[in-house]
Design a protein around this motif. Sequence first.
Motif, mmCIF file in Angstrom:
data_model
loop_
_atom_site.group_PDB
_atom_site.id
_atom_site.type_symbol
_atom_site.label_atom_id
_atom_site.label_comp_id
_atom_site.label_asym_id
_atom_site.label_seq_id
_atom_site.Cartn_x
_atom_site.Cartn_y
_atom_site.Cartn_z
ATOM 1 N N VAL A 59 -0.181 -85.686 -79.981
ATOM 2 C CA VAL A 59 -1.547 -85.581 -79.477
ATOM 3 C C VAL A 59 -1.580 -84.466 -78.436
ATOM 4 C CG1 VAL A 59 -3.406 -86.695 -78.192
ATOM 5 C CG2 VAL A 59 -2.115 -87.994 -79.908
ATOM 6 N N VAL A 60 -2.361 -83.439 -78.716
ATOM 7 C CA VAL A 60 -2.566 -82.333 -77.783
ATOM 8 C C VAL A 60 -3.850 -82.615 -77.016
ATOM 9 C CG1 VAL A 60 -2.906 -79.844 -77.543
ATOM 10 C CG2 VAL A 60 -1.410 -80.729 -79.344
ATOM 11 N N VAL A 61 -3.781 -82.564 -75.687
ATOM 12 C CA VAL A 61 -4.948 -82.847 -74.865
ATOM 13 C C VAL A 61 -5.425 -81.549 -74.224
ATOM 14 C CG1 VAL A 61 -5.888 -84.185 -72.951
ATOM 15 C CG2 VAL A 61 -4.090 -85.167 -74.405
ATOM 16 N N GLY A 62 -6.650 -81.144 -74.576
ATOM 17 C CA GLY A 62 -7.224 -79.922 -74.032
ATOM 18 C C GLY A 62 -7.486 -78.915 -75.121
ATOM 19 N N GLY A 63 -8.750 -78.536 -75.292
ATOM 20 C CA GLY A 63 -9.134 -77.640 -76.378
ATOM 21 C C GLY A 63 -9.397 -76.223 -75.946
ATOM 22 N N GLY A 64 -8.602 -75.733 -75.007
ATOM 23 C CA GLY A 64 -8.684 -74.330 -74.626
ATOM 24 C C GLY A 64 -7.713 -73.495 -75.430
ATOM 25 N N ARG A 87 -12.248 -83.217 -74.206
ATOM 26 C CA ARG A 87 -13.210 -84.111 -73.552
ATOM 27 C C ARG A 87 -14.656 -83.666 -73.744
ATOM 28 N NH1 ARG A 87 -14.830 -81.911 -68.590
ATOM 29 N NH2 ARG A 87 -13.668 -80.038 -68.041
ATOM 30 N N ASP A 88 -14.879 -82.361 -73.977
ATOM 31 C CA ASP A 88 -16.221 -81.833 -74.207
ATOM 32 C C ASP A 88 -16.193 -81.033 -75.506
ATOM 33 O OD1 ASP A 88 -18.569 -79.725 -73.626
ATOM 34 O OD2 ASP A 88 -18.904 -81.480 -72.356
ATOM 35 N N ARG A 89 -16.444 -79.741 -75.415
ATOM 36 C CA ARG A 89 -16.335 -78.869 -76.572
ATOM 37 C C ARG A 89 -15.132 -77.952 -76.393
ATOM 38 N NH1 ARG A 89 -18.935 -80.415 -80.671
ATOM 39 N NH2 ARG A 89 -19.097 -78.282 -81.434
ATOM 40 N N LEU A 90 -14.627 -77.404 -77.477
ATOM 41 C CA LEU A 90 -13.533 -76.449 -77.378
ATOM 42 C C LEU A 90 -13.908 -75.324 -76.411
ATOM 43 C CD1 LEU A 90 -12.312 -76.013 -81.085
ATOM 44 C CD2 LEU A 90 -11.411 -77.550 -79.340
ATOM 45 N N THR A 91 -12.954 -74.920 -75.599
ATOM 46 C CA THR A 91 -13.058 -73.816 -74.617
ATOM 47 C C THR A 91 -13.855 -74.180 -73.370
ATOM 48 O OG1 THR A 91 -15.094 -72.667 -75.343
ATOM 49 C CG2 THR A 91 -13.044 -72.152 -76.537
ATOM 50 N N SER A 92 -14.381 -75.410 -73.248
ATOM 51 C CA SER A 92 -15.375 -75.718 -72.215
ATOM 52 C C SER A 92 -14.826 -75.711 -70.794
ATOM 53 C CB SER A 92 -16.012 -77.084 -72.489
ATOM 54 O OG SER A 92 -15.033 -78.116 -72.400
ATOM 55 N N GLY A 93 -13.512 -75.765 -70.633
ATOM 56 C CA GLY A 93 -12.961 -75.832 -69.286
ATOM 57 C C GLY A 93 -12.860 -74.475 -68.622
ATOM 58 N N THR A 94 -11.745 -73.770 -68.847
ATOM 59 C CA THR A 94 -11.554 -72.451 -68.233
ATOM 60 C C THR A 94 -11.544 -71.326 -69.270
ATOM 61 O OG1 THR A 94 -9.135 -72.647 -68.316
ATOM 62 C CG2 THR A 94 -10.236 -73.449 -66.337
ATOM 63 N N THR A 95 -11.267 -71.671 -70.529
ATOM 64 C CA THR A 95 -11.120 -70.618 -71.544
ATOM 65 C C THR A 95 -12.429 -69.901 -71.820
ATOM 66 O OG1 THR A 95 -9.251 -71.752 -72.591
ATOM 67 C CG2 THR A 95 -10.463 -70.184 -73.948
ATOM 68 N N TRP A 96 -13.548 -70.605 -71.777
ATOM 69 C CA TRP A 96 -14.806 -70.003 -72.226
ATOM 70 C C TRP A 96 -15.232 -68.803 -71.385
ATOM 71 C CZ3 TRP A 96 -20.184 -70.222 -70.545
ATOM 72 C CH2 TRP A 96 -20.337 -70.634 -69.209
ATOM 73 N N SER A 207 -12.148 -70.938 -82.109
ATOM 74 C CA SER A 207 -12.769 -71.534 -83.299
ATOM 75 C C SER A 207 -11.996 -71.167 -84.552
ATOM 76 C CB SER A 207 -14.229 -71.088 -83.413
ATOM 77 O OG SER A 207 -14.322 -69.678 -83.506
ATOM 78 N N THR A 208 -11.446 -69.950 -84.603
ATOM 79 C CA THR A 208 -10.641 -69.558 -85.765
ATOM 80 C C THR A 208 -9.317 -70.318 -85.788
ATOM 81 O OG1 THR A 208 -11.620 -67.346 -85.599
ATOM 82 C CG2 THR A 208 -9.727 -67.593 -87.044
ATOM 83 N N LEU A 209 -8.704 -70.499 -84.632
ATOM 84 C CA LEU A 209 -7.492 -71.314 -84.557
ATOM 85 C C LEU A 209 -7.770 -72.729 -85.040
ATOM 86 C CD1 LEU A 209 -6.119 -70.171 -81.080
ATOM 87 C CD2 LEU A 209 -4.878 -69.954 -83.237
ATOM 88 N N ALA A 210 -8.898 -73.287 -84.622
ATOM 89 C CA ALA A 210 -9.255 -74.646 -85.039
ATOM 90 C C ALA A 210 -9.451 -74.710 -86.550
ATOM 91 C CB ALA A 210 -10.519 -75.091 -84.311
ATOM 92 N N ARG A 211 -10.123 -73.695 -87.100
ATOM 93 C CA ARG A 211 -10.328 -73.669 -88.556
ATOM 94 C C ARG A 211 -8.990 -73.613 -89.292
ATOM 95 N NH1 ARG A 211 -14.426 -71.251 -91.783
ATOM 96 N NH2 ARG A 211 -15.821 -71.724 -90.041
ATOM 97 N N ALA A 212 -8.094 -72.750 -88.818
ATOM 98 C CA ALA A 212 -6.793 -72.624 -89.484
ATOM 99 C C ALA A 212 -5.958 -73.894 -89.332
ATOM 100 C CB ALA A 212 -6.039 -71.426 -88.906
ATOM 101 N N ALA A 213 -6.022 -74.532 -88.162
ATOM 102 C CA ALA A 213 -5.233 -75.744 -87.934
ATOM 103 C C ALA A 213 -5.729 -76.897 -88.794
ATOM 104 C CB ALA A 213 -5.283 -76.124 -86.457
#
Length: 901
Positions: A59-64, A87-96, A207-213
């Motif tokens: 389980v990976v926690v954090g979608g950045g 916890r929210d949407r991908l990238t929503s913490g610091t990555t966005w 989003s591309t990483l998520a699609r590929a994963a």
Amino acid sequence: MSYMSRAWRAAAPWRNPRPFSSASGPTAKKSVPYQKTLQEEGAGSREPSQPLPKSAQVVVVGGGSLGCQTTYHLAKMGVSGVVLLERDRLTSGTTWHTAGLLWQLRPSDVEVELLAHTRDVVSRELPAETGLHTGWLQNGGLFIASNKQRLDEYKRLMSLGKVYGVESHVLTPSQTKDLYPLMNVDDLYGTLYVPKDGTMDPAGTCSTLARAATARGATIIENCPVTGIQVRTDDFGVKRVHAVETAHGTIQTPCVVNCAGVWARALGRLAGVCVPLVAMHHAYVVTERIEGIQNMPNVRDHDASVYLRLQGDALSVGGYESNPIFWEEVSEKFAFGLFDLDWDVFMQHIEGAVNRVPVLEKTGIKSTVCGPESFTADHKPLMGEAPEVRGFFLGCGFNSAGMMLGGGCGRELAHWIIHGRPEKDMRFHHSLTDNNRWIRERSHESYAKNYSVVFPHDEPLAGRNVRKDPLHEELLRQGCVFQERHGWERPGWFNPGGAAPVLDYDYYGAYGRQRHSDYTYNRLLGDEYTFDFPPHHDIIKNECLTCRNALALFDMSYFGKFYLVGPEATKAADWLFSADVSKAPGSTVYTCMLNRQGGVESDLTVSRISPGTPGSPLAPAFEGDGYYLAIGGAVAQQNWSHITTVLQDMKFQCKLLDCSEELGMMSIQGPLSRVVLQEVLDTDLSNEAFPFSTHKITTAAGCQVRAMRLSFVGEMGWELHVPRADCVKVYRAVMEAGARHGIANAGYRAIDSLSIEKGYRHWHADLRPDDTPLEAGLAFTCKLKSSIPFLGREAVEAQKAKGIFRRLVCFTTEEKVPMFGLEAVWRDGKVVGHIRRADFGFAIDKTIAYGYIRDPAGGPVSLDFVKSGSYELERMGVTFPARAHTKSPFDPDNKRVKGFY
């Protein structure tokens, strides 16, 4: 519209100093400069984007950036049952809100490799897999040098880049002007241009990483905050991850990867894990349109501490200031949020940007971007399994570099998880990881110095004097200039001008603090800020030659000192150590510890001991067998973790005891060491009575000590392992006896020179977990002629049968030129590797360098291959003829360590 010039003038110098930190929350009036973010997708929904599975392998926690990269690489490497929770949407913490820059060259060979993989993932792999564009833009990178030292640093990067195939060019000011017409080059010394640097789009990449994963079987669940980590203790007392609790259900799993960025400390606390990072505001501004800026390279003006990132037909301007704002109370609800920009803090970047690109003074500011980022004590990410809980991995603390390091680090994390390599993040001692003052001070300094020239012998001023050995005050009075390693203050070299104490951290005068004046230690440290020989080069020379010609005393108390004892201690030692250490009590063996892939996790000495008395740190009581381990202090915590992990996995019935704080250690080395120590020690020191690689309990100045006949400098000598309370007394007795024989104190700068001159390896430089004993010239440490199994044996045997395709080689140059590592190695006109470690050897009066080389044709690197080539070492773009050695250039027959002079 706000203009750069107006903002500059508005920053009145008479304002009161800004508060030390801010707890201000996000505002809704800021915007990032990207056409698309992931905030809008699924906006308003608070339900998980997918149902939760009951179990998962990982389980990976954090979608950045790190979470998406790790998930992608786990799936690509064939792991089924990978779940990413955001916890929210991908990238929503610091990555966005990240600037998304990727610079290929850094003053670290490891980071260059990591960056290369990230670039490959976003520019080639993902588009090929998905048919989607990640947002990668290759517009090049330009590093600005305003002085000779800075340009020298860039030339070092250029030489390293040749090893890894990174194209780069050192440009004159006029050539720079041709490349970037809007740039002011009047104050330039030169620049480094890297044509294939570029920028990444955070939403497009993730989003591309998520699609590929997901195409490879991974599950990505958004709107699913983690509320707990279940940890269970097994029958052997080992804490292990059991499950992840969320607001919408529980997932059973043996492995959690903490990629929560700024929120990683809070997630760690749920599992009882200390995550040593701090949150700070990090900002940039986006300009209005600038005519003529299109297609310009990204710029890093390190001396002005500012970067200029191409943003279409505009620029993003940011940097690293000396007074960053700490985010004291990290909000759990913060998502896609930005802070108000503090112009008092940011103004220094505007000044540097306007100087470099004058048109900015009349350019409008379109938006400000000030968001949270996580920073660590050494400006390096936290990676690997946490020492407190098995199965809890860290992938956080990326110091605003999570996008550019994400691909390489995500791949490494996935590899460690899959292959079970016990790679733990142990570069900070456990006493430091929950020391908030230390973390805060060191993280501040690392942030403030992020754009400083990386000099080979720099030392931190923050977080000092945390761990002092028993001789600290004694040596300080004698002019010791200390280094800091793993929290320890260890002797660096001795200043004839008197004491140079390290003072409390002054935050470089930030936050209204008074800077130290007449700070001797800082002045001496400033003398080190050179790529030439430092002013005290001759002082270190005297320490080295005193050791070679008479004798020197080295305080090595910061060494890790462990006992491995118990009914199955020998069984454990046979498995842990590559050499045969199960000899009679009184023997000492130099050995390696390997991982499953045959890589070197450590080199150390192991001494067989007999049971002693209860409570004695020098000779403890135990049942069964016992071994005393002496390990370099900078890697002691990592060694402790490695050994503990192996003992847990193999379920050996024995204990590992840490006596590092209870024991001091001093090493007396040189031709006259026997004469002097014979006056101090109550035992016969002749070759017959006390041969090399043996040890015994004896007395010195009325105090019980463990004497070991060993050397890490290539001379006859003994180590004295002494209970802490007796160290000063024993030290003074040795110095008094040695006074008439010319004894001198010597530090680790001398050890570095003496050891490389003799060809002794240093773990972390010559040896790393991906270097094998066969490659490093340490085959003699492997008990391959016996039938005794040991960890990594199968990998070493397989390599021996297949052949060695890279080899550590010693080089010397006739020209007395300083080298420090990262220099390119040329063989017959082709780059074949780079230097890992270099120093000056004063006894042979030559520069000495060690580096791993390969055959460009792909064949094995035999000793004949080494001997047959013509070599040059490239330093800062200039090559120097070099000679390759297959044996140590100093005392190759090992006569001196055995007492034959």
